[in-house]
Motif scaffolding. Structure first.
Motif, PDB file in Angstrom:
ATOM      1  N   THR A  27       0.834  -1.204   0.000  1.00 38.62           N
ATOM      2  CA  THR A  27       0.000   0.000   0.000  1.00 38.62           C
ATOM      3  C   THR A  27       0.865   1.249   0.000  1.00 38.62           C
ATOM      4  OG1 THR A  27      -1.830  -1.105   1.132  1.00 38.62           O
ATOM      5  CG2 THR A  27      -1.747   1.291   1.281  1.00 38.62           C
TER       6      THR A  27
ATOM      7  N   LEU B 226       0.873   4.032  -3.021  1.00 35.13           N
ATOM      8  CA  LEU B 226       0.532   5.429  -2.748  1.00 35.13           C
ATOM      9  C   LEU B 226       1.625   6.367  -3.250  1.00 35.13           C
ATOM     10  CD1 LEU B 226      -1.006   5.193   0.836  1.00 35.13           C
ATOM     11  CD2 LEU B 226      -2.208   5.672  -1.305  1.00 35.13           C
TER      12      LEU B 226
ATOM     13  N   ILE C 250      -6.302   3.593  -3.898  1.00 35.18           N
ATOM     14  CA  ILE C 250      -6.341   2.261  -3.317  1.00 35.18           C
ATOM     15  C   ILE C 250      -7.680   2.025  -2.618  1.00 35.18           C
ATOM     16  CG2 ILE C 250      -5.149   0.594  -1.847  1.00 35.18           C
ATOM     17  CD1 ILE C 250      -3.415   1.789  -4.072  1.00 35.18           C
TER      18      ILE C 250
ATOM     19  N   ILE D  18      -6.946   6.371   0.003  1.00 31.91           N
ATOM     20  CA  ILE D  18      -7.235   5.038   0.537  1.00 31.91           C
ATOM     21  C   ILE D  18      -8.684   5.005   1.022  1.00 31.91           C
ATOM     22  CG2 ILE D  18      -6.707   3.261   2.245  1.00 31.91           C
ATOM     23  CD1 ILE D  18      -3.934   4.273   2.469  1.00 31.91           C
TER      24      ILE D  18
END
Length: 302
Positions: A17, A21, A27, A43
């Motif tokens: 993750t 990013l 995401i 996110i």
């Protein structure tokens, strides 16, 4: 790109993750307990695998699905019940991923799915590449085969490029199995595990994450891909390298029978192994940041 990620709270998922990013991707993390999570910039947490969940409503426009969900292989002793949990957790997640793809009007470009080098079975003499199509005959090999057969339907039924990430031992300072392997050395009680001749096919966590991103960006990569460093080592060499890097003795052997008594069938994860090479990754131009074990352990342990 919009990327959906299952297993995003696991140690590979968290590292991945962060990398995604950095590259500016959006995401969507699929989780059972969305109420415990707070959405952040780029996110979003979406609930799945509970009754009446409809995660596909939040996944329209998703270009990549990365599925890392499943019970840890090394988390608990392999009782009959635990082996069933290992099998069922992956099959449930894989089945739900296929269900989501089926419901998406616009299918994703690729499905990147976690797998394991355990597919190949164990051997002290063979070298395995992705050309090997026959699985081993032990529990893990047969389980991995069924995981992959299920996920392969994404390509067969929906035309989605599908990658099976056959992970070796992932090395990380704080998470996964590696910290437990280092602990005896820190306590001046490290030594060869079992015969020492068994192979350890390993990969640094950063290279594992970089390889996933590489697979996302290289559409020629599909099917089984070995996520292992190009220089596997024997367990004896693995232990001696830990000893050298942290400057602790390598002297107290751990006999196989003791581990079998302690861990049961799960002891095969450390007492037996396979020599696995990342032929597809290298053939497609992937460059490992940590190709050798001394480089990897120096980075992790110092």
């Amino acid at each position: 790109m919009k990327i959906a990620l299952t297993g995003g709270t696991g140690f590979v998922g968290k590292a991945l993750t962060g990398e995604l990013l950095k590259e500016g991707h959006e995401i969507v993390i699929l989780t059972r307990n969305v109420e415990e999570k707070t959405n952040k910039e780029n996110i979003k947490y979406v609930q799945w695998l509970n009754n009446d969940d409809h995660p596909e409503t939040e996944l329209q426009g998703t270009q990549i699905i990365i599925n890392l969900a499943g019970e840890s292989l090394g988390g608990r002793r392999w009782t009959v019940e635990q082996k069933q949990r290992i099998f069922n957790s992956r099959m449930e997640a894989n089945g739900e991923v296929l269900n989501m793809i089926n419901k998406l009007e616009q299918k994703p470009l690729a499905l990147i799915n976690a797998s394991a080098v355990g597919f190949y079975g164990v051997s002290e003499s063979k070298t395995f590449t992705e050309k090997e199509t026959k699985p081993g005959n032990d529990f893990l090999a047969q389980t991995v085969e069924q995981w992959e057969e299920t996920v392969a339907q994404a390509g067969e039924q929906y035309g989605v490029r599908t990658v099976f990430c056959r992970f070796g031992l992932i090395l990380d300072k704080h998470e996964g199995a590696f910290p437990r392997m280092v602990l005896p050395y820190r306590l001046f009680a490290g030594g060869t595990i079992g015969s020492g001749r068994q192979w350890v096919s390993w990969i640094h966590i950063r290279d594992a994450v970089r390889a996933i991103v590489f697979a996302i960006n290289h559409d020629r990569l599909e099917g089984p891909i070995n996520f292992t460093a190009p220089y596997p080592v024997t367990m004896k060499e693995f232990g001696k390298t830990i000893s050298s890097v942290i400057k602790r003795p390598h002297w107290m052997p751990v006999p196989a029978f003791a581990l079998k008594q302690l861990l049961g069938e799960m002891s095969t994860l450390v007492l037996e192994g396979q020599k696995v090479l990342p032929v597809k990754l290298e053939a497609n131009g992937f460059s490992f940041k940590y190709p050798t074990l001394p480089e990897a352990l120096t980075d992790i342990l110092q």
